[in-house]
Design an enzyme around this catalytic site. Structure first.
Site, PDB file in Angstrom:
ATOM      1  N   CYS A 114       0.864  -1.190   0.000  1.00  0.00           N
ATOM      2  CA  CYS A 114       0.000   0.000   0.000  1.00  0.00           C
ATOM      3  C   CYS A 114       0.892   1.229   0.000  1.00  0.00           C
ATOM      4  O   CYS A 114       1.929   1.253   0.658  1.00  0.00           O
ATOM      5  CB  CYS A 114      -0.914   0.009   1.224  1.00  0.00           C
ATOM      6  N   CYS A 118       0.243   4.873   6.315  1.00  0.00           N
ATOM      7  CA  CYS A 118      -0.301   5.128   7.657  1.00  0.00           C
ATOM      8  C   CYS A 118       0.683   4.553   8.689  1.00  0.00           C
ATOM      9  O   CYS A 118       1.137   3.422   8.529  1.00  0.00           O
ATOM     10  CB  CYS A 118      -1.668   4.473   7.806  1.00  0.00           C
ATOM     11  N   SER A 195     -13.494  -0.848   2.204  1.00  0.00           N
ATOM     12  CA  SER A 195     -12.900  -0.002   3.233  1.00  0.00           C
ATOM     13  C   SER A 195     -11.875   0.927   2.593  1.00  0.00           C
ATOM     14  O   SER A 195     -11.066   0.501   1.778  1.00  0.00           O
ATOM     15  CB  SER A 195     -12.216  -0.885   4.286  1.00  0.00           C
ATOM     16  N   ASN A 293      -2.873  -3.405  16.902  1.00  0.00           N
ATOM     17  CA  ASN A 293      -2.117  -4.660  16.885  1.00  0.00           C
ATOM     18  C   ASN A 293      -0.645  -4.359  16.704  1.00  0.00           C
ATOM     19  O   ASN A 293      -0.248  -3.861  15.655  1.00  0.00           O
ATOM     20  CB  ASN A 293      -2.557  -5.538  15.700  1.00  0.00           C
TER      21      ASN A 293
HETATM   22  N1  SAH Z   1      -6.620   0.688   2.901  1.00  0.00           N
HETATM   23  C1  SAH Z   1      -7.954   0.449   3.327  1.00  0.00           C
HETATM   24  C2  SAH Z   1      -8.261  -1.008   3.438  1.00  0.00           C
HETATM   25  C3  SAH Z   1      -7.420  -1.752   4.439  1.00  0.00           C
HETATM   26  S1  SAH Z   1      -8.353  -1.916   5.863  1.00  0.00           S
HETATM   27  C4  SAH Z   1      -8.214   1.174   4.625  1.00  0.00           C
HETATM   28  O1  SAH Z   1      -7.278   1.627   5.254  1.00  0.00           O
HETATM   29  O2  SAH Z   1      -9.373   1.312   4.975  1.00  0.00           O
HETATM   30  C5  SAH Z   1      -7.186  -2.163   7.091  1.00  0.00           C
HETATM   31  C6  SAH Z   1      -7.780  -1.739   8.417  1.00  0.00           C
HETATM   32  O3  SAH Z   1      -6.889  -2.154   9.444  1.00  0.00           O
HETATM   33  C7  SAH Z   1      -7.936  -0.232   8.512  1.00  0.00           C
HETATM   34  O4  SAH Z   1      -9.181   0.078   9.053  1.00  0.00           O
HETATM   35  C8  SAH Z   1      -6.842   0.176   9.478  1.00  0.00           C
HETATM   36  O5  SAH Z   1      -7.244   1.288  10.225  1.00  0.00           O
HETATM   37  C9  SAH Z   1      -6.669  -1.072  10.313  1.00  0.00           C
HETATM   38  N2  SAH Z   1      -5.310  -1.228  10.828  1.00  0.00           N
HETATM   39  C10 SAH Z   1      -4.167  -0.960  10.174  1.00  0.00           C
HETATM   40  N3  SAH Z   1      -3.102  -1.222  10.956  1.00  0.00           N
HETATM   41  C11 SAH Z   1      -3.588  -1.684  12.139  1.00  0.00           C
HETATM   42  C12 SAH Z   1      -2.987  -2.131  13.355  1.00  0.00           C
HETATM   43  N4  SAH Z   1      -1.652  -2.188  13.491  1.00  0.00           N
HETATM   44  N5  SAH Z   1      -3.793  -2.524  14.338  1.00  0.00           N
HETATM   45  C13 SAH Z   1      -5.136  -2.510  14.202  1.00  0.00           C
HETATM   46  N6  SAH Z   1      -5.759  -2.108  13.076  1.00  0.00           N
HETATM   47  C14 SAH Z   1      -5.001  -1.681  12.049  1.00  0.00           C
HETATM   48 FE1  SF4 Z   2      -2.893   1.424   3.378  1.00  0.00          FE
HETATM   49 FE2  SF4 Z   2      -3.376   2.951   5.529  1.00  0.00          FE
HETATM   50 FE3  SF4 Z   2      -5.177   1.114   4.736  1.00  0.00          FE
HETATM   51 FE4  SF4 Z   2      -2.828   0.366   5.825  1.00  0.00          FE
HETATM   52  S1  SF4 Z   2      -4.474   1.473   6.828  1.00  0.00           S
HETATM   53  S2  SF4 Z   2      -3.800  -0.517   4.036  1.00  0.00           S
HETATM   54  S3  SF4 Z   2      -1.430   1.974   4.980  1.00  0.00           S
HETATM   55  S4  SF4 Z   2      -4.510   2.949   3.620  1.00  0.00           S
END
Ligand code: SAH
Ligand code: SF4
Length: 342
Positions: A114, A118, A195, A293
């Site tokens: 990705c 984030c 999402s 997580n």
């Molecule tokens: N890129 C899209 C689809 C991926 S969804 C999006 O971000 O919506 C992945 C989900 O996992 C997102 O809601 C994100 O907020 C969550 N997520 C990412 N890293 C995480 C972590 N370390 N612990 C818990 N949730 C996490």
């Molecule tokens: Fe990509 Fe952010 Fe979604 Fe993770 S949470 S998959 S970095 S958009």
């Protein structure tokens, strides 16, 4: 050398009918082949028994049935299963099958990696390798169904795996046709959720094209914190994102799911909960609180359970539905934000 074979899974019915005609077969052969692929999960063209042998041979030479190869299936203590596939270019793609009370939810990937970066997300830390093709998106579902004892129990598809689905919109759109349409996998719109981190222009298109369920990864209650956690907020700020949510054409009785990863000392104060209440005012919303997580290389931590509960209570007190989503499958690195970590 470039592979000239057609990716049969990603053609829609009309496209496959035209292709059949172009090679001298009647269009109804398209429906037969599609039935073998999407309803019977056949593993080879040669097992399509009602298809003439000559056509099966032609398909075998000129079409790709499964672009992914199942490499490994990991089973978590809680029953969650992680499927690891390998694509033709040796990229790894992960899907997660989550058992619910009487059915299953499949979490699929839309990209290898990705590009959004984030800071709390392992997939984001690794960067983007490439988009998935529509066939690669579809094949995750087809192959998991084939592997299930009762494939009809797969009820929900959520695009919450690796990648940002709305940054791969044309392939997502092509895949969604075969997921939703009756002559494909025939999933109900109400059972499919996309999402997004908030790619506003594409949210508008998704609403026009399909009206599936929408989940928005919010993760912070205000501009400053959100820009810190999610760089995309500088391009598509929270205020505009909330406006786009207000006009998203929801199915009757539906709400937008807002995902909020709770991170100790960063977004878990009562003041954050209060600002979140304000941010969501006027929006048909429900909130999924996901305790962070942890993963190697990140110093972030989840809040303690009592602080998580305190945050939830504040939302509920203000009439916002809020669930605490204990991520499943963390022992096999299948939990939210942990995909692609191998
Ligand atoms: N890129 C899209 C689809 C991926 S969804 C999006 O971000 O919506 C992945 C989900 O996992 C997102 O809601 C994100 O907020 C969550 N997520 C990412 N890293 C995480 C972590 N370390 N612990 C818990 N949730 C996490
Ligand atoms: Fe990509 Fe952010 Fe979604 Fe993770 S949470 S998959 S970095 S958009």
């Amino acid at each position: 050398m470039e592979d000239k074979r057609i990716k049969i899974m990603e053609l829609d019915k009309r496209e496959l009918e035209r292709w059949m005609e172009s090679i001298g077969y009647e269009p109804y052969r398209a429906s037969q082949v599609r039935n073998w692929i999407f309803q019977r999960y056949v593993d080879s063209f040669f097992n399509m028994h009602n298809i003439p042998k000559r056509l099966r041979e032609f398909l075998n030479e000129n079409a790709i049935l499964h672009p992914l190869r199942l490499k490994e299936r990991l089973i978590s203590k809680d029953g969650t299963q992680k499927y690891i596939f390998m694509a033709e270019d040796r990229s790894f793609i992960e899907s997660v099958l989550i058992p619910e009370r009487d059915h299953y939810t499949l979490c699929v990937s839309s990209q290898v990696g990705c590009s959004m970066g984030c800071i709390f997300c392992l997939t984001g830390k690794r960067g983007l390798k490439r988009d998935l093709s529509a066939s690669e998106i579809l094949d995750q579902i087809v192959q998991v169904k084939r592997d299930m004892k009762s494939p009809e129990k797969l009820r929900n598809i959520v695009f919450m795996g690796m990648g940002e689905p709305l940054l791969n919109y044309s392939n997502l759109k092509q895949a969604l046709k075969n997921i939703l349409y009756q002559d494909g996998m025939n999933f109900s719109k109400r059972r499919v959720t996309i999402s997004t981190c908030g790619i506003i222009p594409k949210m508008k298109r998704l609403g026009k094209d399909f009206r599936v369920n929408l989940a928005v990864s919010l993760n912070a209650p205000d501009e400053e914190k959100r820009s810190y956690l999610m760089p995309i907020n500088r391009r598509y700020p929270l205020r505009e994102l909330m406006e786009a949510c207000k006009i998203y054409p929801l199915q009757k009785g539906r709400r937008i799911t807002f995902e909020y990863v709770l991170i100790k000392g960063i977004n878990d104060e009562i003041e954050d909960a209060e600002r979140l209440v304000q941010t969501l005012s006027g929006i048909k919303a429900k909130v999924n609180l996901i305790p962070f997580n942890p993963f190697n290389g990140s110093s972030l931590r989840p809040p303690t359970p009592d602080r998580i509960e305190r945050f939830q209570k504040h939302l509920i007190k203000n009439h916002i539905t809020a669930l605490i989503r204990k991520s499943k499958g963390s022992d096999i690195y299948a939990a939210c934000g942990q995909l692609g970590g191998k």
